[in-house]
Every structure is written in structure tokens, then in C-alpha cells.
Design a protein around this motif. Structure first.
Motif, PDB file in Angstrom:
ATOM      1  N   LYS A   9       0.841  -1.204   0.000  1.00  0.00           N
ATOM      2  CA  LYS A   9       0.000   0.000   0.000  1.00  0.00           C
ATOM      3  C   LYS A   9       0.878   1.257   0.000  1.00  0.00           C
ATOM      4  CE  LYS A   9      -3.828  -2.627   1.913  1.00  0.00           C
ATOM      5  NZ  LYS A   9      -4.948  -2.717   2.895  1.00  0.00           N
ATOM      6  N   HIS A  51     -16.514  -3.445  -0.435  1.00  0.00           N
ATOM      7  CA  HIS A  51     -16.614  -2.651   0.795  1.00  0.00           C
ATOM      8  C   HIS A  51     -17.430  -1.378   0.627  1.00  0.00           C
ATOM      9  CE1 HIS A  51     -13.893  -5.308   2.822  1.00  0.00           C
ATOM     10  NE2 HIS A  51     -12.912  -5.073   1.968  1.00  0.00           N
ATOM     11  N   LEU A  60     -10.426   4.748   2.621  1.00  0.00           N
ATOM     12  CA  LEU A  60      -9.595   3.677   2.068  1.00  0.00           C
ATOM     13  C   LEU A  60      -9.297   3.925   0.590  1.00  0.00           C
ATOM     14  CD1 LEU A  60      -8.266   0.825   2.308  1.00  0.00           C
ATOM     15  CD2 LEU A  60     -10.524  -0.153   1.792  1.00  0.00           C
ATOM     16  N   ARG A  84      -1.960 -14.878   2.735  1.00  0.00           N
ATOM     17  CA  ARG A  84      -2.730 -14.222   3.799  1.00  0.00           C
ATOM     18  C   ARG A  84      -2.186 -14.594   5.183  1.00  0.00           C
ATOM     19  NH1 ARG A  84      -7.213 -11.302   2.421  1.00  0.00           N
ATOM     20  NH2 ARG A  84      -8.371 -11.790   4.307  1.00  0.00           N
ATOM     21  N   THR A  90      -5.710  -8.575   9.515  1.00  0.00           N
ATOM     22  CA  THR A  90      -5.988  -7.255   8.928  1.00  0.00           C
ATOM     23  C   THR A  90      -5.509  -6.122   9.834  1.00  0.00           C
ATOM     24  OG1 THR A  90      -7.952  -8.174   7.848  1.00  0.00           O
ATOM     25  CG2 THR A  90      -7.842  -5.776   8.029  1.00  0.00           C
ATOM     26  N   SER A 112      -6.390   0.041   9.312  1.00  0.00           N
ATOM     27  CA  SER A 112      -6.607   0.451   7.927  1.00  0.00           C
ATOM     28  C   SER A 112      -5.284   0.515   7.167  1.00  0.00           C
ATOM     29  CB  SER A 112      -7.303   1.811   7.906  1.00  0.00           C
ATOM     30  OG  SER A 112      -7.436   2.246   6.590  1.00  0.00           O
ATOM     31  N   ASN A 114      -2.429  -1.022   6.860  1.00  0.00           N
ATOM     32  CA  ASN A 114      -1.860  -2.312   7.264  1.00  0.00           C
ATOM     33  C   ASN A 114      -0.842  -2.848   6.256  1.00  0.00           C
ATOM     34  OD1 ASN A 114      -3.668  -2.867   5.281  1.00  0.00           O
ATOM     35  ND2 ASN A 114      -4.948  -4.257   6.464  1.00  0.00           N
ATOM     36  N   HIS A 117      -1.742  -5.955   0.953  1.00  0.00           N
ATOM     37  CA  HIS A 117      -3.011  -6.578   0.586  1.00  0.00           C
ATOM     38  C   HIS A 117      -2.770  -7.987   0.096  1.00  0.00           C
ATOM     39  CE1 HIS A 117      -6.884  -7.194  -1.441  1.00  0.00           C
ATOM     40  NE2 HIS A 117      -6.175  -7.703  -2.429  1.00  0.00           N
ATOM     41  N   GLY A 118      -3.759  -8.842   0.276  1.00  0.00           N
ATOM     42  CA  GLY A 118      -3.728 -10.168  -0.326  1.00  0.00           C
ATOM     43  C   GLY A 118      -5.120 -10.619  -0.704  1.00  0.00           C
TER      44      GLY A 118
HETATM   45  P1  ATP Z   1      -6.929  -6.714   2.157  1.00  0.00           P
HETATM   46  O1  ATP Z   1      -8.201  -6.957   1.374  1.00  0.00           O
HETATM   47  O2  ATP Z   1      -6.365  -5.334   1.968  1.00  0.00           O
HETATM   48  O3  ATP Z   1      -5.903  -7.794   2.031  1.00  0.00           O
HETATM   49  P2  ATP Z   1      -8.175  -7.872   4.382  1.00  0.00           P
HETATM   50  O4  ATP Z   1      -8.746  -8.835   3.411  1.00  0.00           O
HETATM   51  O5  ATP Z   1      -7.360  -8.384   5.510  1.00  0.00           O
HETATM   52  O6  ATP Z   1      -7.312  -6.767   3.680  1.00  0.00           O
HETATM   53  P3  ATP Z   1     -10.719  -6.593   4.317  1.00  0.00           P
HETATM   54  O7  ATP Z   1     -11.726  -6.873   5.348  1.00  0.00           O
HETATM   55  O8  ATP Z   1     -10.898  -7.146   2.944  1.00  0.00           O
HETATM   56  O9  ATP Z   1      -9.320  -6.984   4.947  1.00  0.00           O
HETATM   57  O10 ATP Z   1     -10.570  -5.025   4.213  1.00  0.00           O
HETATM   58  C1  ATP Z   1      -9.885  -4.444   3.137  1.00  0.00           C
HETATM   59  C2  ATP Z   1      -9.066  -3.282   3.653  1.00  0.00           C
HETATM   60  O11 ATP Z   1      -9.939  -2.277   4.175  1.00  0.00           O
HETATM   61  C3  ATP Z   1      -8.147  -3.635   4.814  1.00  0.00           C
HETATM   62  O12 ATP Z   1      -6.915  -4.161   4.392  1.00  0.00           O
HETATM   63  C4  ATP Z   1      -7.992  -2.297   5.505  1.00  0.00           C
HETATM   64  O13 ATP Z   1      -7.030  -1.482   4.823  1.00  0.00           O
HETATM   65  C5  ATP Z   1      -9.362  -1.678   5.332  1.00  0.00           C
HETATM   66  N1  ATP Z   1     -10.229  -1.959   6.488  1.00  0.00           N
HETATM   67  C6  ATP Z   1     -10.871  -3.126   6.750  1.00  0.00           C
HETATM   68  N2  ATP Z   1     -11.586  -3.042   7.871  1.00  0.00           N
HETATM   69  C7  ATP Z   1     -11.403  -1.788   8.342  1.00  0.00           C
HETATM   70  C8  ATP Z   1     -11.883  -1.065   9.470  1.00  0.00           C
HETATM   71  N3  ATP Z   1     -12.710  -1.620  10.344  1.00  0.00           N
HETATM   72  N4  ATP Z   1     -11.467   0.211   9.623  1.00  0.00           N
HETATM   73  C9  ATP Z   1     -10.645   0.787   8.729  1.00  0.00           C
HETATM   74  N5  ATP Z   1     -10.161   0.174   7.644  1.00  0.00           N
HETATM   75  C10 ATP Z   1     -10.526  -1.094   7.446  1.00  0.00           C
END
Ligand code: ATP
Length: 137
Positions: A9, A51, A60, A84, A90, A112, A114, A117-118
Motif C-alpha cells: 500500500k 466494501h 480507504l 494471507r 488485517t 486500515s 496495514n 493486501h492479499g
Molecule cells: P486486504 O483486502 O487489503 O488484504 P483484508 O482482506 O485483511 O485486507 P478486508 O476486510 O478485505 O481486509 O478489508 C480491506 C481493507 O480495508 C483492509 O486491508 C484495511 O485497509 C481496510 N479496512 C478493513 N476493515 C477496516 C476497518 N474496520 N477500519 C478501517 N479500515 C478497514
């Protein structure tokens, strides 16, 4: 063998790229394609379409399109699940508590921001690779 979509990111894409890429290859993932990629806001909204409507959606997608990401297609047996696991939970704080060797534990800031991504499924991996690497289709 299987492919997954990974990306660094914006906040780590240039600052920690070399260190994270080293972790990726030492972790047994083969990088079959990689590039710096600048999302438009519309492309980020499409990428994170699942989302839409969530409270963090606007922040985001604005953030992901604010500066280049580092996009990669990774290959190994069981790549989707293994990647993952490799990146950790996350939420970066949870990652530090539960998976201290993971990429998110080392380079993530919070829930957020983090670091990485995967893809979460075979379908997501296909869709995400096609969005960012249409030239591989
Ligand atoms: P990614 O899809 O990025 O690999 P993930 O699958 O672990 O992450 P998702 O639930 O798909 O998590 O959420 C996508 C992205 O949205 C997260 O990586 C994070 O950057 C953001 N995100 C998710 N949940 C929250 C939250 N509660 N508050 C803020 N940002 C969030």
C-alpha cells in the motif's frame, strides 16, 4: 501451483519495498509480475467494490489512490491462503500480538494502514490480477 495478487500500500510501497520484497522471496513466493501502479479513485473504488457502503470506504479508496502502490502477482502452491497467513491479521496491532513475524506486524500501522493486501479467494485473485495486470490476461 496457484497465483495471488499482492500489493504494498502507498505508505510502504517506496519506503519499505526492498525489505518487503526480500521477505516475499525468502518466504517461498515467486514474483511472476511486479510494477509500481497508480490507482485512479475510480479504479480504487472498483478494486474495493465489496466494501462500498462501509464507513471506511471513502478514506480507504482515497488513500489507496493517493500515491503509487507496488503491485505483484505471486506464485506458489496454495499461494492465496499462504500469502494471507504470511501477511497476518488485517489489524496491525492484532498482527503484532498474534503473528509477530508477519509483514503487517512489522510494517503496518493500524487497522486500515496495514502495509499490504492479499486476495481472499480464487475469484478475488483472478479479478484483482485482471484489474491491475490486464496485460497478463
Ligand atoms: P486486504 O483486502 O487489503 O488484504 P483484508 O482482506 O485483511 O485486507 P478486508 O476486510 O478485505 O481486509 O478489508 C480491506 C481493507 O480495508 C483492509 O486491508 C484495511 O485497509 C481496510 N479496512 C478493513 N476493515 C477496516 C476497518 N474496520 N477500519 C478501517 N479500515 C478497514
Amino acid at each position: 501451483t496457484q497465483r495471488t495478487y499482492a500489493m504494498l500500500k502507498p505508505d510502504v510501497a517506496s519506503l519499505h519495498r526492498d525489505a518487503i520484497v526480500k521477505m516475499v522471496t525468502e518466504g517461498g513466493f515467486k514474483i511472476v509480475a511486479q510494477k509500481e501502479y497508480q490507482f485512479t479513485l475510480a479504479a480504487a473504488q472498483e478494486f474495493y467494490a465489496e466494501h462500498e457502503g462501509r464507513p471506511f470506504f471513502d478514506d480507504l479508496t482515497t488513500w489507496i489512490s493517493s500515491a503509487p502502490v507496488y503491485a505483484m502477482v505471486l506464485e506458489k502452491d496454495n499461494a492465496i491462503v499462504d500469502w494471507r497467513t504470511f501477511i497476518g491479521p488485517t489489524n496491525s496491532e492484532k498482527a503484532r500480538a498474534e503473528a509477530p513475524d508477519s509483514i503487517r506486524a512489522k510494517y503496518g500501522k493500524d487497522g486500515s494502514h496495514n502495509a499490504v493486501h492479499g486476495s481472499d479467494s480464487v475469484e478475488s485473485a483472478k479479478r484483482e490480477i485482471l484489474l491491475v495486470f490486464p496485460e497478463l490476461a
